[in-house]
Design a protein around this motif. Structure first.
Motif, PDB file in Angstrom:
ATOM      1  N   ARG A 241       0.836  -1.199   0.000  1.00 53.84           N
ATOM      2  CA  ARG A 241       0.000   0.000   0.000  1.00 53.84           C
ATOM      3  C   ARG A 241       0.874   1.253   0.000  1.00 53.84           C
ATOM      4  NH1 ARG A 241      -0.201   4.465   2.537  1.00 53.84           N
ATOM      5  NH2 ARG A 241       0.632   3.320   4.303  1.00 53.84           N
ATOM      6  N   PHE A 242       1.897   1.270   0.845  1.00 55.00           N
ATOM      7  CA  PHE A 242       2.809   2.418   0.924  1.00 55.00           C
ATOM      8  C   PHE A 242       3.550   2.605  -0.408  1.00 55.00           C
ATOM      9  CE2 PHE A 242       6.947   4.297   1.932  1.00 55.00           C
ATOM     10  CZ  PHE A 242       6.542   5.452   2.592  1.00 55.00           C
ATOM     11  N   PHE A 243       3.984   1.502  -1.012  1.00 53.99           N
ATOM     12  CA  PHE A 243       4.690   1.560  -2.297  1.00 53.99           C
ATOM     13  C   PHE A 243       3.810   2.180  -3.376  1.00 53.99           C
ATOM     14  CE2 PHE A 243       5.412  -0.347  -6.458  1.00 53.99           C
ATOM     15  CZ  PHE A 243       6.767  -0.097  -6.666  1.00 53.99           C
ATOM     16  N   LEU A 244       2.568   1.749  -3.449  1.00 60.40           N
ATOM     17  CA  LEU A 244       1.651   2.261  -4.475  1.00 60.40           C
ATOM     18  C   LEU A 244       1.420   3.756  -4.307  1.00 60.40           C
ATOM     19  CD1 LEU A 244      -1.025  -0.596  -4.498  1.00 60.40           C
ATOM     20  CD2 LEU A 244       0.775  -0.199  -6.200  1.00 60.40           C
ATOM     21  N   GLU A 245       1.252   4.175  -3.056  1.00 64.93           N
ATOM     22  CA  GLU A 245       0.972   5.588  -2.796  1.00 64.93           C
ATOM     23  C   GLU A 245       2.186   6.455  -3.093  1.00 64.93           C
ATOM     24  OE1 GLU A 245      -0.497   8.362   0.951  1.00 64.93           O
ATOM     25  OE2 GLU A 245      -1.077   6.239   0.844  1.00 64.93           O
ATOM     26  N   GLU A 246       3.378   6.015  -2.653  1.00 67.57           N
ATOM     27  CA  GLU A 246       4.585   6.805  -2.827  1.00 67.57           C
ATOM     28  C   GLU A 246       5.006   6.903  -4.290  1.00 67.57           C
ATOM     29  OE1 GLU A 246       6.610   8.521  -0.546  1.00 67.57           O
ATOM     30  OE2 GLU A 246       4.726   8.323   0.559  1.00 67.57           O
ATOM     31  N   ASN A 247       4.655   5.902  -5.106  1.00 64.62           N
ATOM     32  CA  ASN A 247       5.085   5.887  -6.497  1.00 64.62           C
ATOM     33  C   ASN A 247       4.005   6.314  -7.480  1.00 64.62           C
ATOM     34  OD1 ASN A 247       7.987   4.552  -6.729  1.00 64.62           O
ATOM     35  ND2 ASN A 247       6.888   3.517  -5.066  1.00 64.62           N
ATOM     36  N   GLY A 248       2.923   6.899  -6.953  1.00 63.87           N
ATOM     37  CA  GLY A 248       1.930   7.518  -7.811  1.00 63.87           C
ATOM     38  C   GLY A 248       0.947   6.590  -8.482  1.00 63.87           C
ATOM     39  N   TYR A 249       0.755   5.375  -7.915  1.00 62.80           N
ATOM     40  CA  TYR A 249      -0.220   4.450  -8.493  1.00 62.80           C
ATOM     41  C   TYR A 249      -1.592   4.661  -7.855  1.00 62.80           C
ATOM     42  CZ  TYR A 249       3.762   2.022 -10.540  1.00 62.80           C
ATOM     43  OH  TYR A 249       4.878   1.721 -11.268  1.00 62.80           O
ATOM     44  N   VAL A 250      -1.922   5.917  -7.562  1.00 61.22           N
ATOM     45  CA  VAL A 250      -3.184   6.264  -6.919  1.00 61.22           C
ATOM     46  C   VAL A 250      -3.736   7.527  -7.567  1.00 61.22           C
ATOM     47  CG1 VAL A 250      -2.604   5.232  -4.686  1.00 61.22           C
ATOM     48  CG2 VAL A 250      -2.000   7.608  -5.147  1.00 61.22           C
ATOM     49  N   THR A 251      -5.016   7.701  -7.416  1.00 63.30           N
ATOM     50  CA  THR A 251      -5.666   8.970  -7.788  1.00 63.30           C
ATOM     51  C   THR A 251      -6.533   9.403  -6.620  1.00 63.30           C
ATOM     52  OG1 THR A 251      -7.473   7.732  -8.842  1.00 63.30           O
ATOM     53  CG2 THR A 251      -5.680   8.511 -10.264  1.00 63.30           C
ATOM     54  N   GLU A 252      -6.649  10.702  -6.419  1.00 69.53           N
ATOM     55  CA  GLU A 252      -7.427  11.209  -5.294  1.00 69.53           C
ATOM     56  C   GLU A 252      -8.886  11.377  -5.685  1.00 69.53           C
ATOM     57  OE1 GLU A 252      -7.319  14.831  -1.998  1.00 69.53           O
ATOM     58  OE2 GLU A 252      -5.726  14.629  -3.512  1.00 69.53           O
ATOM     59  N   LYS A 253      -9.755  10.833  -4.842  1.00 74.45           N
ATOM     60  CA  LYS A 253     -11.178  10.970  -5.079  1.00 74.45           C
ATOM     61  C   LYS A 253     -11.617  12.401  -4.722  1.00 74.45           C
ATOM     62  CE  LYS A 253     -12.490   6.150  -4.150  1.00 74.45           C
ATOM     63  NZ  LYS A 253     -13.335   5.277  -3.291  1.00 74.45           N
ATOM     64  N   LYS A 254     -12.193  13.067  -5.685  1.00 78.21           N
ATOM     65  CA  LYS A 254     -12.626  14.440  -5.457  1.00 78.21           C
ATOM     66  C   LYS A 254     -13.948  14.475  -4.691  1.00 78.21           C
ATOM     67  CE  LYS A 254     -10.289  16.331  -9.510  1.00 78.21           C
ATOM     68  NZ  LYS A 254     -10.436  17.108 -10.763  1.00 78.21           N
ATOM     69  N   SER A 255     -14.047  15.428  -3.794  1.00 78.84           N
ATOM     70  CA  SER A 255     -15.271  15.582  -2.993  1.00 78.84           C
ATOM     71  C   SER A 255     -15.705  17.039  -3.001  1.00 78.84           C
ATOM     72  CB  SER A 255     -15.010  15.124  -1.551  1.00 78.84           C
ATOM     73  OG  SER A 255     -16.144  15.358  -0.753  1.00 78.84           O
ATOM     74  N   LYS A 256     -17.028  17.250  -3.033  1.00 72.63           N
ATOM     75  CA  LYS A 256     -17.570  18.626  -3.007  1.00 72.63           C
ATOM     76  C   LYS A 256     -17.319  19.289  -1.665  1.00 72.63           C
ATOM     77  CE  LYS A 256     -21.187  17.647  -6.412  1.00 72.63           C
ATOM     78  NZ  LYS A 256     -22.646  17.621  -6.669  1.00 72.63           N
TER      79      LYS A 256
END
Length: 543
Positions: free
Chosen positions: A91-106
């Motif tokens: 999980r840490f590897f994926l987050e640190e290396n940009g394999y994530v996108t941020e869910k936008k919220s209003k």
């Protein structure tokens, strides 16, 4: 099907926000008894008003903390807790290396949520499997080359990469020391291959010929001598030793007598002779195949032929000597020229490499750090299995395992234990895996010399030695009877103490043909037909 596997968790744990926690779950669980005890103690005794109690609390808390760390390390020996740790690391590897996108919220004040690339983690049969969903996402190309980074993250060895529709699976393994063999334990079979580790078998029929690369002191000679322990049990081995050092003394042992060559001329001539023997063996196999009325010729072991190995130590040195001593040189007179040429030797090597597999003739070549011009491309590309031991240059790894995403490293210790013969094993075109060559038993219990001296000497079959053998089905078809009927006749012969060959062959065929012919002509029973041929009780009549 992929959706169902994902939905029901068949691919393992799906990695996501749930794996993010400040402290490992194990540490929190182990800390609860301490925290609970001191909460109850302080609340009911009002001990928090006493300075001495605070000091006692801090001291015991530190002692307990060290205990938690010690227990936590021991828990890592259990697969359940290792899986938890690797999930957090992934999980840490994926987050640190940009394999994530941020869910936008209003809602601007809402807690930040991340969407991870589709990732699963599972554990099965001592292997850890990381699965990524591809399906054309923007990370697809990077996910296809991520194995090396994951190896470093987990400190595990990637042993396989499996493609399936919409997914890529990376398989990692730990516990290398658990799979190592002793030199005395190396064994194999003519058609099953040679076992080099508990979970590594050199399938020389499927992946013929072997290249061993190892730096000075890396364990190359020990590996080759260990392989001899297994090969000499069921095959014939010739050894070419251009250095005239590591293998020449073994020429005194019966099993290797006159099978070790060290002079350039005799080594070159031996390879030419092996090529001639290969051609002869193919002729034998065609004859046997024709006798069995096969539609196509099978591999050597089908006809009862032994595997034959040619082991060449320091192959680049041998090639250099062949070119220098047997190559055509301007100014040499006819008397000075060798009876064979370097071109003949090179042609023999290429023919053995290209055609030897089906005839059961295999080459094992050894070298140190390898350069692109050390071994001709035609030869190198057709040596399917490669092994390294010890320290090699990056160039050597690139030549032996091209287009690999592996992060090669030199390892001297595993779990605090000094290891020798550490390297990599792989098949040409596939991802290599970590390899640990067989380890020497204590000197008081084992020496290679004693092991070789105890082995019987095997010989290659001559044309006279080779007989056509048949399976029961094939033998019955030649006689025109049912296999069950063949079994009935065989039992009647054995009951009358008639000794049959271990494998039914042409020598038995005429006897069975006479029995079948008598039965058909006289319409008698099988027992009467057998008695007519061998009598009530078979015995040898001496003159």
């Amino acid at each position: 099907m992929g959706f169902l596997k994902s939905f029901f968790g068949f691919r393992g744990f799906k990695i996501g926000n749930k794996d993010k926690m400040t402290l490992p779950l194990e540490v929190i669980i182990l800390s609860l008894p301490f925290l609970g005890f001191w909460f109850v103690f302080f609340w009911f005794t009002k001990a928090y008003t006493t300075p001495a109690t605070w000091i006692l609390c801090v001291v015991t808390g530190l002692i307990y903390a060290f205990g938690v760390v010690a227990v936590y390390r021991q828990l890592q020996k259990f697969s359940f807790f290792r899986v938890l740790k690797y999930r957090r690391m992934l999980r840490f590897f994926l987050e640190e290396n940009g394999y994530v996108t941020e869910k936008k919220s209003k809602n601007k004040d809402a807690k930040r949520k991340l969407k991870y690339v589709e990732t699963f983690f599972s554990y099965k049969d001592r292997a850890y499997i990381v699965t990524f969903g591809l399906k054309g996402n923007k990370h697809q190309q990077k996910l296809l080359k991520i194995s090396g980074d994951l190896e470093i993250t987990f400190s595990l060895d990637m042993i396989d990469m499996i493609d399936e529709t919409g997914y890529i699976n990376y398989k990692f393994m730990s516990g290398l020391l658990d799979n190592v063999l002793k030199s005395s334990e190396i064994a194999g079979t003519p058609k099953g291959g040679l076992q080099l580790m508990k979970d590594v078998v050199w399938d020389y029929i499927g992946n013929p010929h072997l290249m061993i690369a190892g730096g000075t002191g890396g364990g190359k000679t020990v590996l080759m001598r260990s392989m001899l322990i297994g090969l000499l049990k069921y095959s014939v081995v010739d050894i070419l030793d251009p250095k005239q050092s590591d293998f020449v003394p073994l020429n005194e042992i019966p099993v290797l007598k006159d099978r070790i060559f060290s002079e350039t001329l005799e080594m070159g001539q031996r390879l030419i002779d092996v090529k001639s023997f290969m051609d002869q063996r193919y002729g034998q196999m065609r004859k046997l195949s024709k006798a069995k009325k096969e539609k196509q010729m099978e591999a050597f072991h089908t006809y009862g032929l032994k595997p034959y190995f040619i082991m060449v130590d320091e192959f680049p040195s041998f090639m250099s000597a062949v070119e220098d001593e047997l190559g055509f040189k301007m100014g040499r007179s006819a008397e000075e020229r060798a009876p064979i040429s370097s071109m003949e030797v090179m042609s023999a090597i290429k023919q053995i490499i290209l055609k030897g597999r089906q005839a059961g003739i295999f080459m094992i070549i050894a070298t140190q750090n390898i350069k692109s011009d050390d071994i001709p491309t035609t030869i190198r590309d057709n040596i399917m299995t490669r092994v390294t031991v010890g320290r090699l240059s990056n160039t050597s790894y690139d030549i032996l395992f091209p287009n690999s995403n592996k992060n090669f490293k030199y390892i001297k210790e595993i779990d605090g234990r000094r290891v020798f013969g550490m390297g990599y094993y792989g098949v040409n075109g596939e991802s290599p895996r970590q390899f640990l060559s067989p380890q020497m038993p204590p000197a008081k219990d084992f020496t290679f010399w004693d092991a070789y001296e105890a082995m019987p000497r095997l010989e290659l079959e001559t044309e006279e030695d080779v007989v056509v053998s048949y399976t029961k089905q094939e033998f019955a078809e030649k006689l025109g009877i049912h296999p069950r009927t063949l079994g009935e006749i065989t039992k009647l012969l054995v009951d009358r103490e008639f000794e049959l060959s271990k494998e039914l062959n042409d020598g038995d065929l005429s006897l069975f043909e006479r029995i079948v012919a008598f039965k058909n002509q006289t319409k008698s029973t099988w027992q009467e037909a057998v008695v007519n041929e061998v009598g009530e009780k078979f015995s040898v009549v001496e003159d």
